[in-house]
Design an enzyme around this catalytic site. Structure first.
Site, short mmCIF file in Angstrom:
data_model
loop_
_atom_site.label_atom_id
_atom_site.label_comp_id
_atom_site.label_asym_id
_atom_site.label_seq_id
_atom_site.Cartn_x
_atom_site.Cartn_y
_atom_site.Cartn_z
N ASP A 147 -1.82 38.14 -12.83
CA ASP A 147 -2.58 37.12 -11.89
C ASP A 147 -4.03 37.53 -12.35
O ASP A 147 -4.54 38.63 -12.14
CB ASP A 147 -2.42 37.57 -10.38
CG ASP A 147 -3.44 36.89 -9.53
OD1 ASP A 147 -3.33 35.55 -9.90
OD2 ASP A 147 -3.97 37.56 -8.59
N LYS A 178 4.38 38.83 -3.81
CA LYS A 178 2.77 38.79 -3.83
C LYS A 178 2.15 39.82 -3.55
O LYS A 178 2.54 40.81 -2.92
CB LYS A 178 2.21 37.45 -3.06
CG LYS A 178 3.09 36.12 -3.42
CD LYS A 178 2.60 35.55 -4.80
CE LYS A 178 1.19 34.95 -4.62
NZ LYS A 178 0.82 34.10 -5.71
N LYS A 203 1.78 24.66 -4.40
CA LYS A 203 0.44 24.14 -3.58
C LYS A 203 0.66 22.56 -3.68
O LYS A 203 -0.10 21.82 -4.66
CB LYS A 203 -0.71 24.66 -4.63
CG LYS A 203 -0.90 26.10 -4.52
CD LYS A 203 -1.98 26.39 -5.39
CE LYS A 203 -2.22 28.22 -5.10
NZ LYS A 203 -3.29 28.59 -6.01
N ARG A 241 1.01 -1.33 -0.18
CA ARG A 241 -0.17 -0.20 0.10
C ARG A 241 0.93 1.15 -0.01
O ARG A 241 0.51 2.27 -0.60
CB ARG A 241 -0.93 0.06 1.28
CG ARG A 241 -1.99 1.29 1.47
CD ARG A 241 -2.31 1.70 0.16
NE ARG A 241 -3.12 0.53 -0.70
CZ ARG A 241 -3.66 0.59 -1.81
NH1 ARG A 241 -3.30 1.64 -2.72
NH2 ARG A 241 -4.25 -0.31 -2.54
N GLU A 259 4.09 39.69 -8.57
CA GLU A 259 2.68 39.44 -9.05
C GLU A 259 1.95 40.84 -9.23
O GLU A 259 2.24 41.78 -8.29
CB GLU A 259 1.99 38.54 -8.04
CG GLU A 259 0.53 38.44 -8.17
CD GLU A 259 -0.09 37.70 -7.19
OE1 GLU A 259 -0.25 36.47 -7.21
OE2 GLU A 259 -0.77 38.53 -6.21
#
Length: 285
Positions: free
Chosen positions: A224, A173, A141, A106, A203
């Site tokens: 963005d 950002k 992410k 597994r 960004e």
């Protein structure tokens, strides 16, 4: 098919992840099913086979899981990482102590299926932008603890890695911009701080911010959630002064049109946060 030459991921990076996953599964007493049902001297031959069309990634996870429980086991790769496979294709063969093979099953399948799913989804995005000049890249992410493996799977799928963490590039950002008081000031501070090997990306969320950012010489500008028309305008406005990265609103339906605007890079969080697992089975032979 992707070349296999550049895809190797060193065991020293993979083994701790596999060992941790094995320890989680074995718990406090080990595989009590195997202990109860299988003779300690029994041997077992198995194959890993794909049940779907896809691209392979993560065979070292299956190999290392088995080796951790039976160092004498054999493991033969039939379809290396980066291979395109059809349903029924054999990815690898192994022979070893039956208890070890089944206890490692597994853990190996979880990681192999997860990484192959990422590689398969990445392959789909890369194919959709062929001929445009745009590059498909991942994001941060990722699943905590699995970033190195998941970004490796993106490479197996033909994609390219964005930064691995907070320490290998400056990425300004929207909240950084807010804290600095403006895009231009944020880029100015970053430029003053960055060493000669450190890239600076910022960004922006509109064409006005793009113009302000470009005055301060960023290496990369992330556009963005720009509309297609604004992406085209941004490409004309930048005139090659910075690499342009499109981000936001990217999916398998929209990616081709985004690529055709002329942007250099398209970042896709879904490659790692939303890829379905590739169905792979382990069967006794």
């Amino acid at each position: 098919m992707t070349s296999h030459v550049s895809l190797a991921l060193d065991d020293i990076l993979v083994r701790p992840i596999v060992d941790h996953a094995l320890a989680e599964d074995l718990g406090r007493a080990g595989d009590i099913t195997g202990q109860a049902c299988i003779d300690p001297d029994a041997r077992l031959s198995v194959v890993w086979a794909s049940r779907q069309d896809g691209r392979v990634s993560g065979l070292s996870c299956a190999r290392l899981a088995l080796a951790a429980l039976d160092p004498t086991a054999t493991f033969e790769v039939a379809a290396p990482d980066g291979s395109d496979v059809m349903p029924g294709a054999i990815l690898a063969r192994a022979e070893g102590a039956a208890r070890a093979v089944l206890a490692a099953e597994r853990t190996g399948l979880n990681l192999l299926g997860r990484l192959s799913g990422i590689a398969t989804l990445t392959r789909a995005y890369v194919r959709l932008v062929e001929g445009t000049g745009a590059t498909i890249v991942d994001t941060r992410k990722t699943t905590p603890g699995l970033r190195a493996l998941e970004k490796y799977a993106v490479r197996c799928g033909g994609g390219v890695n964005h930064r691995f963490g907070l320490d290998d590039a400056i990425l300004i950002k929207d909240n950084h911009v807010a804290a600095c008081g403006g895009v231009g000031e944020a880029v100015r501070r970053a430029r003053a701080h960055a060493g000669h090997l450190v890239k600076v990306e910022v960004e922006v969320d509109g064409l006005d911010q793009l113009e302000e950012a470009l005055k301060h010489g960023p290496d990369v500008v992330m556009l963005d959630n720009f509309s297609l028309d604004d992406l085209k305008t941004a490409v004309r406005a930048a005139k090659g002064r910075a690499v342009l990265e499109a981000s936001g609103g990217v999916n398998l339906t929209t990616v081709r049109a985004i690529a055709e605007t002329g942007v250099d890079v398209i970042s896709v969080g879904a490659l790692t946060h939303s890829a379905p697992v590739l169905d792979i089975g382990l069967d006794a032979v």
